[in-house]
Design an enzyme around this catalytic site. Structure first.
Site, PDB file in Angstrom:
ATOM      1  NE  ARG A   3      69.959  62.460  62.283  1.00 61.32           N
ATOM      2  CZ  ARG A   3      70.463  62.264  61.316  1.00 61.32           C
ATOM      3  NH1 ARG A   3      70.617  60.997  60.680  1.00 61.32           N
ATOM      4  NH2 ARG A   3      71.163  63.017  60.723  1.00 61.32           N
ATOM      5  N   GLY A  16      75.113  60.552  57.155  1.00 59.54           N
ATOM      6  CA  GLY A  16      75.986  60.519  56.139  1.00 59.54           C
ATOM      7  C   GLY A  16      76.681  59.245  55.872  1.00 59.54           C
ATOM      8  CB  CYS A  53      97.815  52.211  87.725  1.00 57.52           C
ATOM      9  SG  CYS A  53      99.061  50.762  87.711  1.00 57.52           S
ATOM     10  CG  MET A  84      74.448  53.263  55.789  1.00 57.22           C
ATOM     11  SD  MET A  84      73.536  52.101  56.677  1.00 57.22           S
ATOM     12  CE  MET A  84      72.936  53.188  58.059  1.00 57.22           C
ATOM     13  NE  ARG A  89      66.033  60.546  53.940  1.00 59.14           N
ATOM     14  CZ  ARG A  89      65.926  61.510  54.576  1.00 59.14           C
ATOM     15  NH1 ARG A  89      64.705  61.960  54.860  1.00 59.14           N
ATOM     16  NH2 ARG A  89      67.133  62.266  55.043  1.00 59.14           N
ATOM     17  CG  HIS A 139      80.164  64.365  55.491  1.00 54.50           C
ATOM     18  ND1 HIS A 139      81.435  64.278  55.496  1.00 54.50           N
ATOM     19  CD2 HIS A 139      79.678  63.081  55.689  1.00 54.50           C
ATOM     20  CE1 HIS A 139      81.837  62.977  55.772  1.00 54.50           C
ATOM     21  NE2 HIS A 139      80.632  62.263  55.974  1.00 54.50           N
ATOM     22  CE  LYS A 173      66.702  58.459  57.644  1.00 50.67           C
ATOM     23  NZ  LYS A 173      67.283  59.637  57.954  1.00 50.67           N
ATOM     24  CE1 TYR A 208      94.446  52.675  92.037  1.00 50.83           C
ATOM     25  CE2 TYR A 208      94.091  51.735  94.214  1.00 50.83           C
ATOM     26  CZ  TYR A 208      94.706  52.060  93.302  1.00 50.83           C
ATOM     27  OH  TYR A 208      96.001  51.349  93.214  1.00 50.83           O
ATOM     28  CB  SER A 257      98.199  48.744  91.465  1.00 51.90           C
ATOM     29  OG  SER A 257      97.760  49.625  90.379  1.00 51.90           O
TER      30      SER A 257
END
Length: 889
Positions: A345, A109, A836, A111, A100, A461, A31, A856, A769
């Site tokens: 933001r 929302g 895996c 804080m 703020r 919210h 902010k 992988y 694996s």
């Protein structure tokens, strides 16, 4: 900390110049950095100053402010008085401020905020005289006392709301705005008297400086509220970051009908459509827009009511989006026709919106393809795969609200976040229903399937949090009456009680009674483009865990390049297959087992043929039978009797065998390769099914690449014995079929000893694996089935940072994996390496595997796109381009 401090802790902005810039998010918070950057761009921002986020951590550790901070704040306050020509605590031209929060990473929302700070019995008279509107002045004072009491004095809001309602009834009005200045003055007196009594006789602070330091402390302390901690855990935000505090000159959207306030996005955060999107209220403060207490209007209506202000907002939205090269979340106030920007933001957005926005910004030339890949959190793709309500499903419409967050969900109605959390941990599907959500509901919102509110708009919210979580949400179902005390919701007299099922559609805003049939969403062309860009970047391949032809096809549809885990035991758990498997287990000799296995052979062979065809030549890693045999047997007496009848065996004999196979700790008992060593005919049957299927498909369609994986190896001799059987069967099948199919023979590394002796095992195995599910269990000494009794406590109290079954434990399990990779490749340079376990689809775990040079990762079908994107981002990170890309966002 003590003494003097040479580095600035307070950063001023105003009159077109700021001490900070957008690059200083770590210091100023998001902010504060946005306010500084807008000021430097010449955008109308109320002047103010930002206290650095590092002071937050200092304050929370020491419970006091550093000694130099007071002087820096007072100097900045004097500058603020000078540039505004106002006086903090003065009756004439009083200076009022908002206080703020603002962390480096947006936590909407989570804080605290305090508005109208600086008001007291003296300054309120000055505000009334200057504005010419006593009702406005006293209403601002009333709001301040209520907000300060809740945030700083930690008093429950309910009592203040009760006094407000009582005053409206006494004055015979229905809206807060209809209360007279005299009513509001009396209400302020009641509020302050209540605050004094509730705090043990301590008068409500009238000194503006005392108010300011109390507010600064409260904002810092809000970093440690439960909702803020839960949010940081969910979004992997470090606790050490802290929040900055922004002290900004008040501008008033509630000063009259030529004033207002609102929230806007430069593009639709739900769909990604390129248009100004948001909501506003005339004659209101910002809290009115997001609280859901008043019905907001769409931003398009502002063009009709205040065309000049709308045109300026639209222009500034485009300026800010071009400047930051990303979609912006804006807060604004119009005071007597003049527009002020209070925040910009990076906008939170749904997964579908994120993909569309990134692709369209590439088309617009605003960002590169690599930046598009880097910008989207991999988990956000999960939202694209959320189910929708099947059009053919019979649904019973209850009501309609705003489509606040896409996707559909069914669950039982729950009105309390604590209950929702408890039931969800038991595996129950719940829909959290509230009049309007508040940050205190966050822990329930995390675990529920969807959210339904009677109030609040698209920027409420509930809507903002749901989009960030990827949860379906329907907001502002205005004909919905929610009775949280009696745990019912109703529409036009129709009542739904807690525990009854509803279905919500966050894409259309509709709410249905009952459990509707859901179906998988279709993926867009933008999704395909993003995946193609990811595939161009990434190095590591992505496979799918698939045990059936349907899963194999689904994995290929999502871009899987093979199967990393085919669990053969999953082919035995139903119908005739289960009966034949039980016959094999109950057999008293080798011949009996072979007879039963002969029944299973064609079933397995057919499954493997279908899977090989689905994979179209991509490798298929098949794990031989792994679980202990007792998992295939019934436990209840009635079921044992039924099995005995089906197999033609005496009940007593079956009971004896079932009991003999019971193990104290089956996870560590007769399973995996140990089964194949004790009963080699099982391994032989499975190997024959694999190679016969491979030969059949190869003869018809060409290339097939089976990889045979021997599970739970702890000793190289175990692997050698099983490998000998597999190779012998392979040669037999190749001679019989007169065709040879290439294959690999490897093992699953899922025991610490296997990792520690990987160099020995690699002399025999062609691939490893890593089965990270079991490797985590055996390394930690945890059971996934039982750890749920205490892991939540460990997470909540910071004993462990992440659930090791969800996020790979790189410090412990990861070291074993790294050691196994190094030892294995030292012995066999061409050793193929993969993972895996369920971690194969988690972004941080994918990055870890990529950094180790694995070939992988493999995961469930619906997580394949997530792994592809995470793999691409890992490559960008290794190149050093990921950080640079994110710095521009």
């Amino acid at each position: 900390m003590s003494g003097t401090y040479s580095q600035p802790s307070v950063f001023f902005f105003g009159q077109g110049r700021a001490d900070g810039t957008a690059t200083m998010k770590d210091t100023l918070g998001g902010k504060g950095a946005g306010l500084a950057e807008m000021t430097n761009l010449g955008i109308p921002v109320p002047p103010g100053f930002t206290i650095a986020s590092a002071i937050c951590i200092t304050y929370l550790e020491t419970h006091q402010f550093p000694p130099w901070l007071r002087a820096q704040v007072e100097t900045s306050l004097q500058r603020l008085e000078a540039v505004t020509s106002r006086h903090f605590g003065g009756k004439e031209s009083p200076l009022l401020v908002s206080v703020r929060s603002g962390a480096a990473v947006s936590m909407p929302g989570m804080m605290e905020t305090i508005l109208n700070l600086g008001l007291n019995d003296n300054t309120v008279e000055g505000l009334a005289e200057e504005s010419g509107n006593p009702q406005f002045a006293w209403d601002s004072y009333r709001r301040f006392v209520q907000m300060y009491s809740a945030v700083v004095l930690d008093l429950p809001k309910a009592e203040f709301e009760r006094m407000l309602e009582a005053r409206k009834q006494k004055s015979k009005v229905t809206r807060d705005s209809d209360l007279s200045a005299a009513d509001l003055k009396a209400l302020v007196k009641e509020y302050k008297a209540h605050a004094e009594k509730a705090t043990g006789g301590k008068p409500f602070p009238d000194d503006p400086m005392e108010q300011l330091w109390g507010a600064i402390a409260a904002v810092f302390e809000s970093w440690h509220t439960r909702r803020a901690i839960d949010y940081r855990k969910l979004h992997d935000i470090p606790d050490s970051m802290g929040t900055a505090v922004n002290v900004v000159t008040m501008v008033f959207g509630n000063i009259g009908e030529d004033s207002g306030t609102g929230v806007a996005f430069t593009r639709d955060p739900s769909t990604g459509e390129r248009k100004l999107y948001g909501e506003f209220l005339m004659n209101a403060q910002g809290e009115d827009v997001v609280s859901g207490t008043r019905n907001v209007e769409p931003i398009a209506q502002l063009k009709e009511q205040m065309p000049a202000a709308y045109a300026e907002l639209d222009r500034l939205a485009r300026v800010l989006e071009r400047h930051f090269r990303d979609v912006q979340d804006l807060e604004f106030t119009i005071e007597r026709g003049k527009l002020y920007m209070l925040q910009t933001r990076r906008a939170q957005r749904s997964g579908p919106a994120a993909v569309r926005i990134s692709c369209e910004m590439v088309d617009e030339g605003a960002i590169s393809e690599e930046e598009a890949v880097a910008r989207i959190p991999p988990e956000d793709l999960d939202q694209l795969l959320h189910p929708m309500i099947d059009p053919d499903s019979h649904v019973d419409l209850l009501t309609t609200g705003l489509p606040a967050s896409p996707g559909a969900a069914s669950g039982t109605v729950i009105f309390d976040a604590d209950i929702a959390e408890r039931l969800a941990r038991k595996g129950e599907a719940v829909i959290l229903v509230r009049r309007e959500t508040s940050p205190e509901d966050f822990h329930g919102m995390i675990v529920c399937k969807g959210i339904l509110t009677a109030r609040g708009g698209m920027t409420s919210h509930a809507a903002v949090v749901a989009r960030g979580l990827g949860k379906p949400c329907v907001a502002s179902a205005q004909d919905l009456e929610v009775d949280e005390q009696h745990q019912t919701l109703s529409v036009g007299g129709r009542v739904v009680k807690q525990g009854e099922w509803i279905t919500i559609d966050g894409g259309s805003g509709r709410v249905f009674v009952g459990q509707a049939k859901l179906m998988t969403a279709e993926l867009s062309g933008n999704f395909t483009r993003l995946m193609q860009w990811s595939d161009k970047v990434r190095q590591i391949r992505v496979r799918v865990n698939a045990d059936t032809p349907a899963d194999a096809h689904r994995g290929r549809d999502f871009g899987a390049e093979g199967i990393g885990l085919c669990r053969t035991e999953h082919m035995f758990f139903e119908g005739d297959r289960l009966l034949a498997m039980r016959e094999m287990i109950l057999a008293q000799d080798t011949d009996g087992r072979k007879k039963a296995l002969a029944k299973l052979l064609p079933m397995q062979r057919g499954d493997f043929e279908a899977i090989f065809r689905a994979m179209e030549g991509f490798p298929v890693c098949i794990r031989l039978l792994d679980p202990p045999l007792h998992e295939f047997l019934p436990k209840e007496p009635r079921e044992i009797e039924e099995m005995a009848r089906a197999l033609g065996k005496p009940v007593e004999e079956v009971e004896r065998i079932v009991h003999s196979l019971a193990e104290a700790n089956p996870m560590l008992g007769l399973r995996g390769c140990r089964l194949g060593i004790i009963y080699p005919e099982i391994t032989a049957m499975q190997a024959r099914a694999i190679f016969e299927a491979a030969c059949t498909v190869a003869a018809r369609k060409g290339r097939v690449m089976p990889e045979v994986m021997i599970p739970l190896v702890a000793n190289v001799i175990e692997f050698r014995k099983q490998a000998l059987i597999v190779r012998q069967v392979a040669e037999e099948v190749f001679r019989e079929r007169q065709i040879t199919v290439p294959y690999l023979l490897g093992t699953m590394i899922e025991l610490p000893r296997a990792a520690l002796t990987a160099d020995e095992i690699a002399r025999e195995a062609q691939f490893f694996s890593f089965g990270t599910n079991d490797l985590t269990q055996t390394t930690w000494g945890l059971s996934r089935d039982d750890a749920g009794r205490f892991l939540p406590y460990y997470l909540e109290h910071g004993i462990i940072e992440d659930d090791p079954f969800q996020v790979l434990d790189t410090n412990g399990v990861g070291k074993l994996i790294e050691m196994a990779c190094q030892l294995g490749r030292r012995t066999r340079q061409d050793l193929k390496l993969g993972i895996c376990g369920e971690h194969g689809g988690e972004a941080k775990s994918v990055a870890f595997c990529d950094a180790l040079g694995m070939n992988y990762v493999s995961c469930s079908p619906f997580r394949v796109p997530i792994a592809r994107l995470a793999a691409a981002q890992s490559t960008l990170m290794q190149r050093g381009t990921m950080d640079r890309t994110r710095a521009t966002v």
